[in-house]
Motif scaffolding. Structure first.
Motif, PDB file in Angstrom:
ATOM      1  N   LYS A  18      45.044  46.489  38.181  1.00  0.00           N
ATOM      2  CA  LYS A  18      44.084  46.729  37.105  1.00  0.00           C
ATOM      3  C   LYS A  18      44.529  47.896  36.210  1.00  0.00           C
ATOM      4  O   LYS A  18      44.006  48.069  35.108  1.00  0.00           O
ATOM      5  CB  LYS A  18      42.692  46.993  37.662  1.00  0.00           C
ATOM      6  CG  LYS A  18      42.516  48.321  38.366  1.00  0.00           C
ATOM      7  CD  LYS A  18      41.083  48.465  38.873  1.00  0.00           C
ATOM      8  CE  LYS A  18      40.868  49.810  39.569  1.00  0.00           C
ATOM      9  NZ  LYS A  18      39.485  49.959  40.073  1.00  0.00           N
ATOM     10  N   TYR A  19      45.505  48.684  36.688  1.00  0.00           N
ATOM     11  CA  TYR A  19      46.101  49.744  35.864  1.00  0.00           C
ATOM     12  C   TYR A  19      47.394  49.225  35.248  1.00  0.00           C
ATOM     13  O   TYR A  19      48.211  48.588  35.930  1.00  0.00           O
ATOM     14  CB  TYR A  19      46.372  50.991  36.708  1.00  0.00           C
ATOM     15  CG  TYR A  19      45.126  51.578  37.329  1.00  0.00           C
ATOM     16  CD1 TYR A  19      44.189  52.263  36.558  1.00  0.00           C
ATOM     17  CD2 TYR A  19      44.887  51.452  38.687  1.00  0.00           C
ATOM     18  CE1 TYR A  19      43.048  52.798  37.124  1.00  0.00           C
ATOM     19  CE2 TYR A  19      43.740  51.983  39.271  1.00  0.00           C
ATOM     20  CZ  TYR A  19      42.831  52.654  38.483  1.00  0.00           C
ATOM     21  OH  TYR A  19      41.690  53.171  39.039  1.00  0.00           O
ATOM     22  N   ASN A  20      47.601  49.517  33.975  1.00  0.00           N
ATOM     23  CA  ASN A  20      48.762  48.978  33.259  1.00  0.00           C
ATOM     24  C   ASN A  20      50.084  49.425  33.865  1.00  0.00           C
ATOM     25  O   ASN A  20      51.065  48.667  33.852  1.00  0.00           O
ATOM     26  CB  ASN A  20      48.699  49.390  31.781  1.00  0.00           C
ATOM     27  CG  ASN A  20      47.553  48.729  31.044  1.00  0.00           C
ATOM     28  OD1 ASN A  20      47.139  47.632  31.402  1.00  0.00           O
ATOM     29  ND2 ASN A  20      47.038  49.391  30.017  1.00  0.00           N
ATOM     30  N   ASP A  21      50.144  50.660  34.385  1.00  0.00           N
ATOM     31  CA  ASP A  21      51.408  51.157  34.921  1.00  0.00           C
ATOM     32  C   ASP A  21      51.656  50.700  36.359  1.00  0.00           C
ATOM     33  O   ASP A  21      52.631  51.125  36.980  1.00  0.00           O
ATOM     34  CB  ASP A  21      51.456  52.691  34.847  1.00  0.00           C
ATOM     35  CG  ASP A  21      50.337  53.345  35.643  1.00  0.00           C
ATOM     36  OD1 ASP A  21      49.399  52.629  36.056  1.00  0.00           O
ATOM     37  OD2 ASP A  21      50.403  54.573  35.866  1.00  0.00           O
ATOM     38  N   GLN A  22      50.769  49.840  36.896  1.00  0.00           N
ATOM     39  CA  GLN A  22      50.980  49.324  38.250  1.00  0.00           C
ATOM     40  C   GLN A  22      51.025  47.793  38.282  1.00  0.00           C
ATOM     41  O   GLN A  22      50.914  47.187  39.342  1.00  0.00           O
ATOM     42  CB  GLN A  22      49.869  49.822  39.187  1.00  0.00           C
ATOM     43  CG  GLN A  22      49.866  51.327  39.380  1.00  0.00           C
ATOM     44  CD  GLN A  22      48.904  51.776  40.456  1.00  0.00           C
ATOM     45  OE1 GLN A  22      48.778  51.137  41.504  1.00  0.00           O
ATOM     46  NE2 GLN A  22      48.223  52.885  40.231  1.00  0.00           N
ATOM     47  N   GLN A  23      51.230  47.193  37.116  1.00  0.00           N
ATOM     48  CA  GLN A  23      51.341  45.738  37.063  1.00  0.00           C
ATOM     49  C   GLN A  23      52.782  45.314  37.306  1.00  0.00           C
ATOM     50  O   GLN A  23      53.714  45.979  36.865  1.00  0.00           O
ATOM     51  CB  GLN A  23      50.858  45.224  35.706  1.00  0.00           C
ATOM     52  CG  GLN A  23      49.369  45.432  35.480  1.00  0.00           C
ATOM     53  CD  GLN A  23      48.914  44.961  34.122  1.00  0.00           C
ATOM     54  OE1 GLN A  23      49.734  44.531  33.286  1.00  0.00           O
ATOM     55  NE2 GLN A  23      47.618  45.031  33.856  1.00  0.00           N
ATOM     56  N   ARG A  62      54.496  37.306  39.810  1.00  0.00           N
ATOM     57  CA  ARG A  62      53.637  38.404  39.370  1.00  0.00           C
ATOM     58  C   ARG A  62      52.685  38.750  40.502  1.00  0.00           C
ATOM     59  O   ARG A  62      52.382  37.920  41.360  1.00  0.00           O
ATOM     60  CB  ARG A  62      52.865  38.019  38.115  1.00  0.00           C
ATOM     61  CG  ARG A  62      51.898  36.887  38.307  1.00  0.00           C
ATOM     62  CD  ARG A  62      51.316  36.392  36.991  1.00  0.00           C
ATOM     63  NE  ARG A  62      50.663  37.454  36.255  1.00  0.00           N
ATOM     64  CZ  ARG A  62      50.186  37.310  35.032  1.00  0.00           C
ATOM     65  NH1 ARG A  62      50.301  36.151  34.408  1.00  0.00           N
ATOM     66  NH2 ARG A  62      49.575  38.308  34.422  1.00  0.00           N
TER      67      ARG A  62
END
Length: 340
Positions: free
Chosen positions: A159-164, A270
């Motif tokens: 849900k955090y962009n830097d952990q996708q 993903r």
């Protein structure tokens, strides 16, 4: 004149205690008055009358009637509350949806085949990679050729962009599947796509077919100059995982190379919303060596594409399984350090 029967007993008792003339339940007259006027009683009206030998009007009995009316009101309220409670209890529960509707693990039933192959491995034991792949081939005993899958649970929160996490991996030994590739291009790139072996090539005409429901392809590759037109297909292609994306390698200027990679066994993966990555890396009819090479390529790709926001221990657990077989847990440290 007729008299209402409700509260009549309380009225008569009150009249007797006050030495009043006791009225009939059906008529109530004052004999001392010349015109013998009859009075109608109906709660919550007061009881009208008079004392013996007196021409004065009877006293108004208000408090007694009001007290009984309060008692009845309280009883009605209690009955209504009890009725509403009973109705709430009797209302059927709402049907569960999604994962909540699935049976609990203890309530699930397994087939005899699954129960037999489940005995081949220990539930909580962590296996090394070679032993796990060998065991996986033993558990695949259905009538069709099962796929082989890897499932990695990572310490990330998508849900955090830097952990996708979204990337691709080229499996050296292929996937064992026939991939049908469609290409959206225009101009000279149309001929390049056809010569590279694309199954479907088109431009505006192919976009209109997709809008009409045409989905006879496994991968859709688009040239960068076509993305303005492809943007309108997001609602159709997005839920199916077919929307061209630069991270997935499906938006590129080098279309022949992209077609060749996907035909040979390039796989997109993903992390789902729980931080788990699912990657198919072959078929059970592959040799153990081929499966091992593909699996290590998948592990290396997940490790290489580690999100910048991931902190602490990156790998939480790793399992492999066939399509219809039980999962086999791997020793993470041995898996990462394994050298063929």
């Amino acid at each position: 004149m007729a008299v209402c029967a409700t509260h009549s007993s309380l009225m008569i008792a009150y009249a007797a205690s006050k030495d009043l003339v006791t009225p009939s339940l059906f008529s109530f007259a004052n004999p001392t008055r010349p015109n013998n006027l009859s009075v109608a009683l109906c709660p919550p009206l007061a009881l009208l009358g008079g004392r013996r030998g007196s021409n004065r009007p009877f006293p108004v009995v208000v408090s007694a009637v009001a007290a009984e009316a309060d008692v009845d009101t309280e009883e009605d309220a209690e009955q209504n509350e009890a009725t509403s409670t009973a109705t709430a209890v009797l209302d059927p529960p709402k049907p569960k949806k999604g994962k909540a509707a699935l049976l609990l693990k203890r309530d699930r039933t397994r087939s005899k085949r699954f129960l037999e192959i489940q005995k081949l491995r220990e539930t909580k034991k962590e296996y090394d990679v070679k032993t796990a792949i060998s065991l996986l081939k033993q558990t695949a005993n259905t009538r069709f050729v099962e796929s082989v899958e890897a499932h990695f649970r990572l310490n990330i929160d998508p849900k955090y962009n830097d952990q996708q996490l979204r990337a691709t991996v080229s499996l050296p030994k292929g996937t064992g599947l026939t991939v049908k590739v469609a290409v959206l291009a225009q101009g000279e790139k149309v001929d390049e796509a056809k010569n590279a072996g694309a199954d479907i090539v088109g431009s505006d005409d192919l976009i209109e077919q997709i809008k009409g429901g045409f989905m006879e392809f496994d991968k859709l590759i688009a040239s960068p100059d076509m993305m303005v037109k492809v943007a309108g297909l997001g609602k159709i292609l997005g839920p199916r995982g077919l929307m061209p994306n630069p991270k997935a390698g499906t938006v590129t200027a080098n279309i022949p190379q992209a077609i060749e990679e996907f035909k040979k066994g390039k796989v997109e993966f993903r992390a789902d919303k729980t931080g788990i990555v699912h990657i198919p890396f072959g078929k059970v009819n592959f040799t153990e060596e081929d499966l091992l090479v593909n699996f290590l390529a998948a592990v290396k790709s997940v490790e290489t594409n580690k999100p910048k926001g991931a902190k602490g221990v990156y790998w939480k657990s790793a399992h492999i399984c066939s399509s219809m077989g039980p999962s086999i847990k791997l020793n993470i440290r041995e898996m990462i350090d394994f050298k063929p």
